[in-house]
Design an enzyme around this catalytic site. Sequence first.
Site, mmCIF file in Angstrom:
data_model
loop_
_atom_site.group_PDB
_atom_site.id
_atom_site.type_symbol
_atom_site.label_atom_id
_atom_site.label_comp_id
_atom_site.label_asym_id
_atom_site.label_seq_id
_atom_site.Cartn_x
_atom_site.Cartn_y
_atom_site.Cartn_z
ATOM 1 N N SER A 1 57.064 57.198 201.513
ATOM 2 C CA SER A 1 57.057 57.834 200.190
ATOM 3 C C SER A 1 55.621 58.076 199.722
ATOM 4 O O SER A 1 55.377 58.949 198.898
ATOM 5 C CB SER A 1 57.821 56.984 199.165
ATOM 6 O OG SER A 1 57.182 55.738 198.987
ATOM 7 N N ILE B 1 46.026 51.206 202.732
ATOM 8 C CA ILE B 1 45.565 49.830 202.941
ATOM 9 C C ILE B 1 46.351 49.181 204.082
ATOM 10 O O ILE B 1 45.773 48.521 204.952
ATOM 11 C CB ILE B 1 45.670 49.003 201.635
ATOM 12 C CG1 ILE B 1 44.735 49.612 200.579
ATOM 13 C CG2 ILE B 1 45.310 47.531 201.886
ATOM 14 C CD1 ILE B 1 44.791 48.957 199.215
ATOM 15 N N TYR C 1 52.965 49.858 185.662
ATOM 16 C CA TYR C 1 52.479 49.500 187.000
ATOM 17 C C TYR C 1 51.962 48.058 187.007
ATOM 18 O O TYR C 1 52.330 47.248 187.867
ATOM 19 C CB TYR C 1 51.358 50.474 187.435
ATOM 20 C CG TYR C 1 50.523 49.944 188.576
ATOM 21 C CD1 TYR C 1 51.009 49.958 189.882
ATOM 22 C CD2 TYR C 1 49.263 49.398 188.345
ATOM 23 C CE1 TYR C 1 50.244 49.437 190.920
ATOM 24 C CE2 TYR C 1 48.500 48.879 189.372
ATOM 25 C CZ TYR C 1 48.991 48.904 190.667
ATOM 26 O OH TYR C 1 48.242 48.385 191.684
ATOM 27 N N PHE D 1 40.404 44.293 194.097
ATOM 28 C CA PHE D 1 39.645 45.100 193.150
ATOM 29 C C PHE D 1 39.748 46.558 193.609
ATOM 30 O O PHE D 1 40.848 47.074 193.656
ATOM 31 C CB PHE D 1 38.248 44.496 192.940
ATOM 32 C CG PHE D 1 38.362 43.328 191.969
ATOM 33 C CD1 PHE D 1 38.982 42.140 192.364
ATOM 34 C CD2 PHE D 1 37.958 43.443 190.655
ATOM 35 C CE1 PHE D 1 39.187 41.091 191.459
ATOM 36 C CE2 PHE D 1 38.154 42.400 189.741
ATOM 37 C CZ PHE D 1 38.766 41.233 190.152
ATOM 38 N N ASP E 1 58.156 51.150 206.565
ATOM 39 C CA ASP E 1 57.580 52.037 205.541
ATOM 40 C C ASP E 1 58.537 53.207 205.360
ATOM 41 O O ASP E 1 59.085 53.713 206.344
ATOM 42 C CB ASP E 1 56.211 52.539 206.042
ATOM 43 C CG ASP E 1 55.340 53.118 204.940
ATOM 44 O OD1 ASP E 1 54.201 52.645 204.790
ATOM 45 O OD2 ASP E 1 55.793 54.054 204.243
ATOM 46 N N ASN F 1 43.014 57.839 191.914
ATOM 47 C CA ASN F 1 41.779 57.054 191.980
ATOM 48 C C ASN F 1 40.534 57.902 192.183
ATOM 49 O O ASN F 1 40.599 59.071 192.533
ATOM 50 C CB ASN F 1 41.901 55.993 193.077
ATOM 51 C CG ASN F 1 43.152 55.173 192.903
ATOM 52 O OD1 ASN F 1 44.137 55.409 193.594
ATOM 53 N ND2 ASN F 1 43.149 54.272 191.966
ATOM 54 N N LEU F 2 39.398 57.260 191.970
ATOM 55 C CA LEU F 2 38.128 57.981 191.941
ATOM 56 C C LEU F 2 37.754 58.615 193.289
ATOM 57 O O LEU F 2 37.432 59.804 193.346
ATOM 58 C CB LEU F 2 37.030 57.018 191.466
ATOM 59 C CG LEU F 2 35.617 57.590 191.361
ATOM 60 C CD1 LEU F 2 35.574 58.825 190.476
ATOM 61 C CD2 LEU F 2 34.650 56.519 190.830
ATOM 62 N N SER G 1 46.882 42.975 192.504
ATOM 63 C CA SER G 1 45.811 43.838 192.017
ATOM 64 C C SER G 1 45.075 43.152 190.876
ATOM 65 O O SER G 1 45.668 42.364 190.114
ATOM 66 C CB SER G 1 46.435 45.138 191.500
ATOM 67 O OG SER G 1 45.539 45.838 190.668
ATOM 68 N N LYS H 1 53.220 44.408 189.066
ATOM 69 C CA LYS H 1 52.408 43.466 189.873
ATOM 70 C C LYS H 1 52.506 42.057 189.292
ATOM 71 O O LYS H 1 52.665 41.076 190.028
ATOM 72 C CB LYS H 1 50.948 43.929 189.931
ATOM 73 C CG LYS H 1 50.736 45.200 190.743
ATOM 74 C CD LYS H 1 50.911 44.954 192.240
ATOM 75 C CE LYS H 1 50.924 46.248 193.029
ATOM 76 N NZ LYS H 1 51.254 46.073 194.449
HETATM 77 C C1 UD1 Z 1 43.301 51.892 188.876
HETATM 78 C C2 UD1 Z 1 44.306 51.288 187.957
HETATM 79 C C3 UD1 Z 1 44.636 49.921 188.471
HETATM 80 C C4 UD1 Z 1 45.138 50.008 189.912
HETATM 81 C C5 UD1 Z 1 44.126 50.708 190.774
HETATM 82 C C6 UD1 Z 1 44.687 50.939 192.170
HETATM 83 C C7 UD1 Z 1 43.929 52.246 185.715
HETATM 84 C C8 UD1 Z 1 43.475 51.991 184.332
HETATM 85 N N1 UD1 Z 1 43.781 51.242 186.589
HETATM 86 O O1 UD1 Z 1 42.145 51.065 188.875
HETATM 87 O O2 UD1 Z 1 45.599 49.343 187.649
HETATM 88 O O3 UD1 Z 1 45.367 48.725 190.419
HETATM 89 O O4 UD1 Z 1 43.803 51.960 190.200
HETATM 90 O O5 UD1 Z 1 45.429 52.087 192.256
HETATM 91 O O6 UD1 Z 1 44.380 53.323 186.035
HETATM 92 N N2 UD1 Z 1 37.583 57.865 187.415
HETATM 93 C C9 UD1 Z 1 37.005 59.056 187.039
HETATM 94 N N3 UD1 Z 1 37.587 60.213 187.474
HETATM 95 C C10 UD1 Z 1 38.716 60.245 188.258
HETATM 96 C C11 UD1 Z 1 39.296 59.013 188.637
HETATM 97 C C12 UD1 Z 1 38.704 57.842 188.179
HETATM 98 O O7 UD1 Z 1 35.999 59.084 186.334
HETATM 99 O O8 UD1 Z 1 39.198 61.325 188.599
HETATM 100 C C13 UD1 Z 1 36.951 56.600 186.979
HETATM 101 C C14 UD1 Z 1 37.851 55.718 186.145
HETATM 102 O O9 UD1 Z 1 37.717 56.016 184.790
HETATM 103 C C15 UD1 Z 1 37.327 54.329 186.502
HETATM 104 C C16 UD1 Z 1 36.809 54.473 187.933
HETATM 105 O O10 UD1 Z 1 36.641 55.874 188.140
HETATM 106 O O11 UD1 Z 1 36.236 54.019 185.684
HETATM 107 C C17 UD1 Z 1 37.755 53.914 188.956
HETATM 108 O O12 UD1 Z 1 39.048 54.469 188.739
HETATM 109 P P1 UD1 Z 1 40.262 54.228 189.734
HETATM 110 O O13 UD1 Z 1 39.863 54.566 191.120
HETATM 111 O O14 UD1 Z 1 41.455 54.913 189.177
HETATM 112 O O15 UD1 Z 1 40.440 52.637 189.713
HETATM 113 P P2 UD1 Z 1 40.742 51.637 188.484
HETATM 114 O O16 UD1 Z 1 40.823 52.319 187.198
HETATM 115 O O17 UD1 Z 1 39.774 50.520 188.586
#
Ligand code: UD1
Length: 336
Positions: free
Chosen positions: A34, A12, A148, A177, A31, A198-199, A124, A152
């Site tokens: 890490s 970011i 975590y 978000f 920075d 993250n996803l 966050s 924040k």
């Molecule tokens: C997560 C954190 C949040 C943090 C943000 C930024 C949690 C519960 N929340 O947000 O505190 O501020 O990351 O780093 O961890 N998903 C999958 N498969 C994966 C990864 C994620 O299905 O391999 C799903 C998750 O269940 C969720 C969505 O994708 O429904 C988004 O996940 P993610 O990208 O981790 O974001 P948050 O959970 O919203």
Amino acid sequence: MTTLLTGGAGYIGAHVAAALLEAGQGIVIVDNESCSTGHNVAALSEAFQRPIDYHRFDVRERDRLAATMRDHRVTRVIHLAAFKSVGESVEKPIDYFDNNIGGAVALLAAMAEAGVERLLFSSSATVYGLPQYLPLDEGHPLAALNPYGQTKLTIEQLIGSFAASRPGFAAINLRYFNPIGFHPSIDLREDGPRLPDNLVPHILAALGGQIGELSVFGDDYDTPDGSCLRDYLHVVDVAEGHRAALDRLDVMTGGVDNINLGRGVGVSVFELVEAFGRIGGREVPRRVVGRRAGDAPAMFADPTKAKRELGWSARLDLDAMVRDSLRQLGAAAKTG
Ligand code: UD1
């Protein structure tokens, strides 16, 4: 007028740096790499055809930080440097307290020492805890569900107490978000030592073959398709939100404001995965597994305050986010 970005080499931070450079503003980056490498700073330097003032050290080195602020005549700070893995924070809470809270304390001390009175904090939507209603506005009750989130929330509180002690000091907590996507023309990456939880990093890893498949965490939520809804927004929009927030900071006389950066649209895991398949022309290998502990079924922003106070709203749609994420696969393949 120079803005110091802590964590400016990261995903970011480097996008925020690009937005400020595009607007002709002066920046300096601190920075410790890490959660990043030198890649993004080199890419910024190449794109803007100029050296970037980059200092590789930990923000907890507060004397060095204060000296950097003085040397560069810094007037504003954007504090992005932090660990962000929820799972890791549960296992190693002290590391998170140390790095995130310790980093913020050192930063505030350095700002006081160097006389810097303007701060944007990279907060966050995690500070809202489990939603009691949707969309989430800035007045929603606050809660921390894990270490975590605690960091924040604590930092927002520390900034509040610090501001109360210093008339003329102004801060904005930007509650992000779900930033995804990448700059459309500068090769900025999310390239730390570990795959983020993250996803989107997992979707890209599944498409790129670094992992066998994406694990979808639950398809039995009370949502239209059973998977969780999140408010994904383009990281370039997030960066523009910072630029707009800096303008607002400049005219604030003091105090602290909290502002959501979101689109206000809930998109499901399956919808996002489908968009990657449709735009990339190749299905994302995936398997539904159990729910991830602590996941809220749905989280999305009420973005009206950002529109009202910053004149900012997200412009880029889901297809742009997906297209600009898919370009990473090509970029990573080219340079390994
Ligand atoms: C997560 C954190 C949040 C943090 C943000 C930024 C949690 C519960 N929340 O947000 O505190 O501020 O990351 O780093 O961890 N998903 C999958 N498969 C994966 C990864 C994620 O299905 O391999 C799903 C998750 O269940 C969720 C969505 O994708 O429904 C988004 O996940 P993610 O990208 O981790 O974001 P948050 O959970 O919203």
